[in-house]
Design a protein around this motif. Structure first.
Motif, mmCIF file in Angstrom:
data_model
loop_
_atom_site.group_PDB
_atom_site.id
_atom_site.type_symbol
_atom_site.label_atom_id
_atom_site.label_comp_id
_atom_site.label_asym_id
_atom_site.label_seq_id
_atom_site.Cartn_x
_atom_site.Cartn_y
_atom_site.Cartn_z
ATOM 1 N N PRO A 1 -5.780 4.208 -0.446
ATOM 2 C CA PRO A 1 -5.156 5.280 -1.222
ATOM 3 C C PRO A 1 -4.122 6.004 -0.370
ATOM 4 O O PRO A 1 -4.124 5.908 0.853
ATOM 5 N N SER A 2 -3.235 6.721 -1.029
ATOM 6 C CA SER A 2 -2.212 7.462 -0.295
ATOM 7 C C SER A 2 -2.863 8.606 0.470
ATOM 8 O O SER A 2 -3.660 9.363 -0.073
ATOM 9 N N ALA A 3 -2.523 8.731 1.764
ATOM 10 C CA ALA A 3 -3.113 9.763 2.621
ATOM 11 C C ALA A 3 -2.438 11.102 2.364
ATOM 12 O O ALA A 3 -1.279 11.156 1.951
ATOM 13 N N PRO A 4 -3.150 12.226 2.584
ATOM 14 C CA PRO A 4 -2.511 13.543 2.444
ATOM 15 C C PRO A 4 -1.344 13.681 3.403
ATOM 16 O O PRO A 4 -1.339 13.081 4.487
ATOM 17 N N PHE A 5 -0.348 14.487 3.016
ATOM 18 C CA PHE A 5 0.870 14.563 3.814
ATOM 19 C C PHE A 5 0.614 15.180 5.185
ATOM 20 O O PHE A 5 1.352 14.939 6.131
ATOM 21 N N TRP A 6 -0.450 16.017 5.300
ATOM 22 C CA TRP A 6 -0.693 16.676 6.577
ATOM 23 C C TRP A 6 -1.469 15.795 7.563
ATOM 24 O O TRP A 6 -1.627 16.148 8.717
ATOM 25 N N LYS A 7 -1.954 14.662 7.101
ATOM 26 C CA LYS A 7 -2.767 13.804 7.960
ATOM 27 C C LYS A 7 -1.896 12.754 8.627
ATOM 28 O O LYS A 7 -1.179 12.016 7.971
ATOM 29 N N ARG A 8 -1.967 12.711 9.950
ATOM 30 C CA ARG A 8 -1.190 11.715 10.680
ATOM 31 C C ARG A 8 -1.812 10.339 10.518
ATOM 32 O O ARG A 8 -3.023 10.184 10.564
ATOM 33 N N GLN A 9 -0.950 9.356 10.351
ATOM 34 C CA GLN A 9 -1.414 7.994 10.142
ATOM 35 C C GLN A 9 -1.799 7.384 11.483
ATOM 36 O O GLN A 9 -1.009 7.360 12.428
ATOM 37 N N GLN A 10 -3.037 6.920 11.591
ATOM 38 C CA GLN A 10 -3.526 6.348 12.834
ATOM 39 C C GLN A 10 -3.270 4.847 12.929
ATOM 40 O O GLN A 10 -3.346 4.274 14.008
ATOM 41 N N LEU A 11 -2.964 4.222 11.804
ATOM 42 C CA LEU A 11 -2.783 2.772 11.791
ATOM 43 C C LEU A 11 -1.628 2.420 10.861
ATOM 44 O O LEU A 11 -1.635 2.783 9.691
ATOM 45 N N ILE A 12 -0.615 1.760 11.419
ATOM 46 C CA ILE A 12 0.486 1.238 10.608
ATOM 47 C C ILE A 12 0.216 -0.248 10.393
ATOM 48 O O ILE A 12 0.076 -1.017 11.345
ATOM 49 N N ASN A 13 0.149 -0.628 9.141
ATOM 50 C CA ASN A 13 -0.296 -1.977 8.804
ATOM 51 C C ASN A 13 0.675 -2.593 7.798
ATOM 52 O O ASN A 13 1.116 -1.925 6.863
ATOM 53 N N LYS A 14 1.005 -3.862 8.010
ATOM 54 C CA LYS A 14 1.909 -4.547 7.086
ATOM 55 C C LYS A 14 1.416 -5.970 6.863
ATOM 56 O O LYS A 14 1.059 -6.673 7.812
ATOM 57 N N GLN A 15 1.410 -6.373 5.603
ATOM 58 C CA GLN A 15 1.032 -7.745 5.270
ATOM 59 C C GLN A 15 2.277 -8.623 5.312
ATOM 60 O O GLN A 15 3.270 -8.351 4.638
ATOM 61 N N ILE A 16 2.229 -9.663 6.141
ATOM 62 C CA ILE A 16 3.368 -10.556 6.328
ATOM 63 C C ILE A 16 3.345 -11.634 5.245
ATOM 64 O O ILE A 16 2.296 -12.211 4.932
ATOM 65 N N ASP A 17 4.514 -11.874 4.701
ATOM 66 C CA ASP A 17 4.635 -12.862 3.622
ATOM 67 C C ASP A 17 4.591 -14.278 4.211
ATOM 68 O O ASP A 17 5.471 -14.677 4.980
ATOM 69 N N ILE A 18 3.547 -15.008 3.888
ATOM 70 C CA ILE A 18 3.436 -16.408 4.310
ATOM 71 C C ILE A 18 3.063 -17.247 3.084
ATOM 72 O O ILE A 18 2.454 -16.746 2.136
ATOM 73 N N GLU A 19 3.452 -18.523 3.116
ATOM 74 C CA GLU A 19 3.106 -19.436 2.031
ATOM 75 C C GLU A 19 1.663 -19.886 2.222
ATOM 76 O O GLU A 19 1.350 -20.652 3.129
ATOM 77 N N SER A 20 0.788 -19.349 1.375
ATOM 78 C CA SER A 20 -0.626 -19.705 1.481
ATOM 79 C C SER A 20 -1.211 -19.769 0.079
ATOM 80 O O SER A 20 -1.685 -18.771 -0.465
ATOM 81 N N PRO A 21 -1.182 -20.960 -0.528
ATOM 82 C CA PRO A 21 -1.611 -21.083 -1.923
ATOM 83 C C PRO A 21 -3.134 -21.106 -2.051
ATOM 84 O O PRO A 21 -3.842 -21.501 -1.121
ATOM 85 N N PRO A 22 -3.651 -20.670 -3.182
ATOM 86 C CA PRO A 22 -5.092 -20.800 -3.436
ATOM 87 C C PRO A 22 -5.444 -22.271 -3.646
ATOM 88 O O PRO A 22 -4.577 -23.063 -4.033
ATOM 89 N N PRO A 23 -6.668 -22.682 -3.412
ATOM 90 C CA PRO A 23 -7.825 -21.863 -3.009
ATOM 91 C C PRO A 23 -7.960 -21.712 -1.500
ATOM 92 O O PRO A 23 -9.026 -21.347 -1.019
ATOM 93 N N TYR A 24 -6.905 -22.039 -0.767
ATOM 94 C CA TYR A 24 -6.959 -21.936 0.691
ATOM 95 C C TYR A 24 -6.131 -20.743 1.190
ATOM 96 O O TYR A 24 -5.646 -20.748 2.310
ATOM 97 N N ASP A 25 -5.943 -19.762 0.312
ATOM 98 C CA ASP A 25 -5.018 -18.675 0.633
ATOM 99 C C ASP A 25 -5.507 -17.857 1.832
ATOM 100 O O ASP A 25 -6.694 -17.612 2.006
ATOM 101 N N VAL A 26 -4.534 -17.453 2.625
ATOM 102 C CA VAL A 26 -4.772 -16.685 3.848
ATOM 103 C C VAL A 26 -3.806 -15.504 3.848
ATOM 104 O O VAL A 26 -2.643 -15.644 3.449
#
Length: 478
Positions: free
Chosen positions: A217-242
């Motif tokens: 969920p979106s964090a409150p504006f006064w709370k500093r973010q402790q973890l910056i996280n990004k999902q990298i786009d890779i070709e991973s089709p189901p049912p073996y998706d990663v």
């Protein structure tokens, strides 16, 4: 250190500066830390993503070159055309070890599995992998297979027409992720929800997965973010998706930034304290003479310059405060006027210097005969005024003691002894019997009436006006 009256504005100004400066620095550090850390981490992730894509492309080109070298071997092509799985497997083993491949599958042109270098992929699963890879033959795929994560590439086998297909791949293990982390400075996490596989360089891999942008969920504006996280786009089709995540832990960054902010606050506080101390020194040097003059003028305005006791104005003011306190607490109050008898004759016979000496000595004797918190002042000329909170009986004893203090021992002026008597007029009021708040002028007037009665009756007497049954009654006690 006692804060002098003239330095109080400077003191409170410095306190205000310290408070405002400290709050501003902390708020600025918090805001800058939040914004800067987020921007730096995002930029770092973008650069790392760019590097990762380039690294994978270079690795793919290298591996495809190796695979092409294997597939271009005439004997290998002939073996595939002859559909000899045993020979194909033997040749795959020799070639795959030479080019450092972790997975190499060979299929005929209809997609039938012919050989598996790893001997870990069942034929049914190999056919499924082939079907997925053939949907986009030119693009690599990242899959979670039976024994781990793989990046797979597909290449046709031509002789000169397509006689089969090869799928080559390298396993993605922690050592390879650590190598990328060493270059990019970011943690990498591979996760397959269906297979239940998790491979990460981060100590908080589960938090990375749960903190993904699609789940948190979106964090409150006064709370500093402790973890910056990004999902990298890779070709991973189901049912073996990663799913591949790049993450930056900002805890250390925030710790360093907070340390910097605290250091800045400390330096600011030291600077403000230095300015305050400097202002104190300068204020003392600049305003000390003015303060001494102020104290001197205040004493002259409050005390009689000859006798050293309160003057009339101050005595009336202190008497009024005592009047208010007695009225509030319903305690009795005694106000008395004392007049030195025949004082004019003393000035005429012995000189004004003798009169001044006697006034000083009378004031000293009266102070010694009264309590420390009783009010005594010079009313004017040879008259003195006292205000005391005491009962009627104690008041009588006090007035008699004052009279004896003055008259029993003659006053010495040079080598002469001067006998002296005083007349006393007093007013006694008990607020238990008198409900109205009186004014100081009324009490002084009643005491003055009693003083004139003492003088009219021959002087050297004590007359008290006291309130009884709604009227004032004069009583001479000595």
């Amino acid at each position: 250190m006692k804060v002098l009256s003239f330095t109080r504005p400077i003191f409170w100004f410095c306190i205000a500066v310290i408070t405002i400066t400290t709050s501003s620095i902390l708020m600025s550090a918090w805001w800058v830390g939040k914004q800067y850390s987020h921007e730096v981490a995002q930029a770092q992730i973008t650069r790392a993503d760019y590097y990762l894509q380039g690294f994978l492309a270079a690795q793919q080109a290298e591996q495809m070159t190796s695979v092409t070298g294997i597939l271009s071997d005439y004997g290998f092509k002939r073996t595939i055309a002859d559909d000899d799985p045993a020979t194909i497997a033997s040749m795959l083993e020799n070639h795959a070890q030479r080019v450092d491949l972790d997975l190499l599958l060979v299929f005929d042109r209809n997609g039938k599995p012919l050989a598996d270098y790893s001997n870990l992929i069942p034929a049914k699963e190999a056919s499924k992998i082939f079907s997925i890879m053939m949907k986009k033959p030119t693009e690599p795929r990242v899959m979670a297979l039976t024994n781990g994560f793989y990046r797979l590439y597909q290449s046709p086998i031509k002789a000169p027409h397509i006689i089969g297909y090869a799928i080559a791949g390298k396993v993605i293990n922690k050592d390879r992720l650590e190598h990328i982390k060493l270059i990019t400075g970011l943690d990498l996490t591979l996760h397959s929800k269906d297979k239940g596989y998790l491979l990460s360089t981060s100590n908080i891999a589960n938090q990375v997965i749960n903190d993904s942008p699609t789940q948190k969920p979106s964090a409150p504006f006064w709370k500093r973010q402790q973890l910056i996280n990004k999902q990298i786009d890779i070709e991973s089709p189901p049912p073996y998706d990663v799913k591949l995540f790049m993450s930056a832990d900002l805890t250390e960054f925030h710790s360093r930034f907070d340390c910097f902010g605290q250091t800045l606050v400390g330096v600011t506080l030291l600077l403000v304290v230095f300015i305050f101390l400097l202002s104190m020194v300068l204020s003392r040097r600049m305003f000390m003479p003015l303060q001494r003059l102020h104290k001197k003028l205040l004493r002259r305005a409050s005390y009689d310059h000859l006798t050293g006791i309160h003057n009339r104005i101050t005595a009336n003011e202190l008497g009024y405060r005592m009047l208010i306190e007695c009225y509030r607490t319903e305690k009795p109050l005694l106000v008395a006027l004392l007049d030195i008898d025949h004082f004019k004759d003393i000035n005429d016979n012995y000189g004004h210097s003798a009169g001044d000496t006697i006034l000083i000595e009378v004031a000293n004797r009266l102070k010694r005969a009264l309590r420390q918190y009783d009010v005594i002042g010079r009313f004017g000329g040879e008259e003195f005024i006292i205000s005391c909170s005491m009962s009627r009986e104690v008041g009588h004893e006090t007035l008699i003691r004052l009279k004896k203090t003055i008259s029993e021992k003659p006053f010495r002026y040079k080598d002469k002894l001067i006998p002296l008597t005083i007349s006393i007029g007093a007013c006694f009021i008990d607020f238990n019997q008198y409900a109205r708040l009186l004014t100081p002028e009324e009490l002084v007037e009643w005491a003055d009436q009693a003083l004139y009665a003492s003088k009219d009756n021959g002087r050297n007497q004590i007359t008290i006006n006291h309130y009884k049954n709604g009227t004032l009654n004069a009583e001479t006690i000595l």
